[in-house]
Design an enzyme around this catalytic site. Structure first.
Site, PDB file in Angstrom:
ATOM      1  N   LYS A 254       0.816  -1.054   0.103  1.00  0.00           N
ATOM      2  CA  LYS A 254       0.794  -0.025  -0.158  1.00  0.00           C
ATOM      3  C   LYS A 254       1.350   1.068  -0.715  1.00  0.00           C
ATOM      4  O   LYS A 254       0.589   1.720  -0.732  1.00  0.00           O
ATOM      5  CB  LYS A 254      -0.742   0.037   0.934  1.00  0.00           C
ATOM      6  CG  LYS A 254      -2.111  -1.071   0.854  1.00  0.00           C
ATOM      7  CD  LYS A 254      -2.515  -1.247   2.503  1.00  0.00           C
ATOM      8  CE  LYS A 254      -3.881  -2.319   2.344  1.00  0.00           C
ATOM      9  NZ  LYS A 254      -4.602  -3.293   3.383  1.00  0.00           N
TER      10      LYS A 254
ATOM     11  N   GLN B 270      -5.237  -1.317   9.385  1.00  0.00           N
ATOM     12  CA  GLN B 270      -5.307  -2.929   9.085  1.00  0.00           C
ATOM     13  C   GLN B 270      -5.687  -4.341   9.988  1.00  0.00           C
ATOM     14  O   GLN B 270      -5.310  -3.998  11.352  1.00  0.00           O
ATOM     15  CB  GLN B 270      -3.663  -3.204   8.379  1.00  0.00           C
ATOM     16  CG  GLN B 270      -3.419  -4.456   8.026  1.00  0.00           C
ATOM     17  CD  GLN B 270      -3.614  -4.616   6.531  1.00  0.00           C
ATOM     18  OE1 GLN B 270      -3.655  -3.595   5.920  1.00  0.00           O
ATOM     19  NE2 GLN B 270      -4.047  -5.328   6.037  1.00  0.00           N
TER      20      GLN B 270
ATOM     21  N   ASP C 202     -12.005   2.897   3.827  1.00  0.00           N
ATOM     22  CA  ASP C 202     -12.483   1.450   3.931  1.00  0.00           C
ATOM     23  C   ASP C 202     -13.869   1.205   3.318  1.00  0.00           C
ATOM     24  O   ASP C 202     -13.853   0.205   3.010  1.00  0.00           O
ATOM     25  CB  ASP C 202     -12.220   0.122   4.897  1.00  0.00           C
ATOM     26  CG  ASP C 202     -10.579  -0.576   4.844  1.00  0.00           C
ATOM     27  OD1 ASP C 202     -10.187  -1.143   3.575  1.00  0.00           O
ATOM     28  OD2 ASP C 202      -9.763  -0.777   5.804  1.00  0.00           O
TER      29      ASP C 202
HETATM   30  N1  GUN Z   1      -6.822  -6.946   5.831  1.00  0.00           N
HETATM   31  C1  GUN Z   1      -6.875  -7.383   4.510  1.00  0.00           C
HETATM   32  N2  GUN Z   1      -7.656  -6.637   3.479  1.00  0.00           N
HETATM   33  C2  GUN Z   1      -8.183  -5.505   4.474  1.00  0.00           C
HETATM   34  C3  GUN Z   1      -8.652  -4.423   3.280  1.00  0.00           C
HETATM   35  O1  GUN Z   1      -9.442  -4.522   2.684  1.00  0.00           O
HETATM   36  N3  GUN Z   1      -8.692  -3.712   4.482  1.00  0.00           N
HETATM   37  C4  GUN Z   1      -8.280  -3.423   6.112  1.00  0.00           C
HETATM   38  N4  GUN Z   1      -8.513  -2.601   6.886  1.00  0.00           N
HETATM   39  N5  GUN Z   1      -7.851  -4.938   6.636  1.00  0.00           N
HETATM   40  C5  GUN Z   1      -7.296  -5.472   5.824  1.00  0.00           C
END
Ligand code: GUN
Length: 296
Positions: free
Chosen positions: A54, A98, A121
């Site tokens: 990311k 996350q 998200d």
């Molecule tokens: N963990 C795995 N995929 C995601 C996601 O799309 N967003 C977040 N916040 N955590 C994750």
């Protein structure tokens, strides 16, 4: 019929390029740099890889990336204080915590502390409610990526029968809402649906997000249907580690009209849509027009 392969890697590269172009224009014309803050608590190896990717993708499109790595034993109060600080920071337009969080932290409480306008998200209860009532919201990244690919392949989706297999808050439920928003006739099925094969076989659009390796086989697919495979499952076959989707690719591709592969289908779209959402959040925060084609 042999299905057209929907190339998610190429599609995602195109979305990222569009985002980068918008970001460059925002800098030049408005003196703005969209910023994304990612919070990682603990040492989960998969999460560390996601966060690293990311960060690199955020920098690549010209955005500011703010990484916050906290110890696994961080208290809820400390984490909430960090979120409050990011909510108040005008350089931060998007916040992502996350998941999964270490067991002593209440994920719902933490996610709902994020300012809804910065919740890239789309997990905050306000955004879930806005999406469910057809109002402007932040939309979860993976279903948004699926929607973009479906719109690109079909043009208009109105009137099509869509079946979403999976009922998670992250993919299945928001995916169903988005398809409904585009006037599909939507069924949400799941691992306990009766006559699942018969239900799936009615689908013009079949989205598999159930988290079971190769559960959807070719005999469950309507000839000519579009199959979107959200699954990412690590299995071992013939003594080798493999990545497979929730769809049995070979048998489904022999029947479908179009299909996303695993890897290289939905996966790359998730980060691309996270960047698109951060751009959207920055535009909204500054009263600017939203980027066309990058929102729901
Ligand atoms: N963990 C795995 N995929 C995601 C996601 O799309 N967003 C977040 N916040 N955590 C994750």
């Amino acid at each position: 019929m042999t299905a057209k392969v929907i190339d998610g890697k190429a599609f995602a590269a195109n979305v990222r390029a569009q985002v980068a172009e918008h970001v460059a224009r925002l800098k030049e014309e408005n003196g703005l740099t969209p910023g994304l803050a990612v919070v990682l608590v603990g040492e989960d190896p998969a999460s560390k890889v996601y966060v690293k990717n990311k960060h690199a993708s955020t920098i690549e499109v010209g955005m500011a990336s703010f990484e916050h790595r906290l110890e696994a034993n961080t208290s809820e109060a400390e984490l909430l204080a960090l979120i409050d600080q990011l909510n108040a920071d005008p350089a931060v337009h998007g916040i992502l915590v996350q998941l999964p969080l270490p067991g002593h932290l209440n994920s719902e409480l933490v996610i709902n502390r994020i300012a809804p306008a910065k919740d890239v998200d789309g997990f905050h209860i306000s955004n879930v409610g806005l999406l469910g009532t057809g109002q402007k919201s932040m939309v979860p990244c993976t279903p948004l990526g699926c929607l973009m690919m479906l719109r690109d392949h079909h043009g208009k989706l109105a009137g099509l029968n869509a079946v979403v297999v999976g009922r998670s808050n992250i993919v299945g439920k928001p995916m169903a809402q988005l398809l409904l928003g585009d006037s599909c006739t939507v069924t949400i099925a799941h691992s306990r649906t009766k006559d699942l094969a018969e239900v799936c076989k009615r689908a013009d659009i079949l989205v598999a997000a159930v988290g079971r390796p190769e559960m959807i086989t070719g005999d469950m697919v309507k000839p000519g249907a579009t199959v979107i495979d959200v699954g990412i499952n690590r299995i071992e076959r013939d003594g080798k580690a493999r990545l497979v989707g929730d769809v049995h690719y070979d048998s489904a591709a022999a029947v479908a009209g179009a299909i996303t592969p695993v890897p290289g289908g939905v996966g790359p779209m998730t980060i691309a849509c996270l960047l698109a959402n951060t751009l959207t959040a920055c535009c909204r925060a500054n009263g600017l027009a939203e980027p066309e084609g990058l929102t729901a």
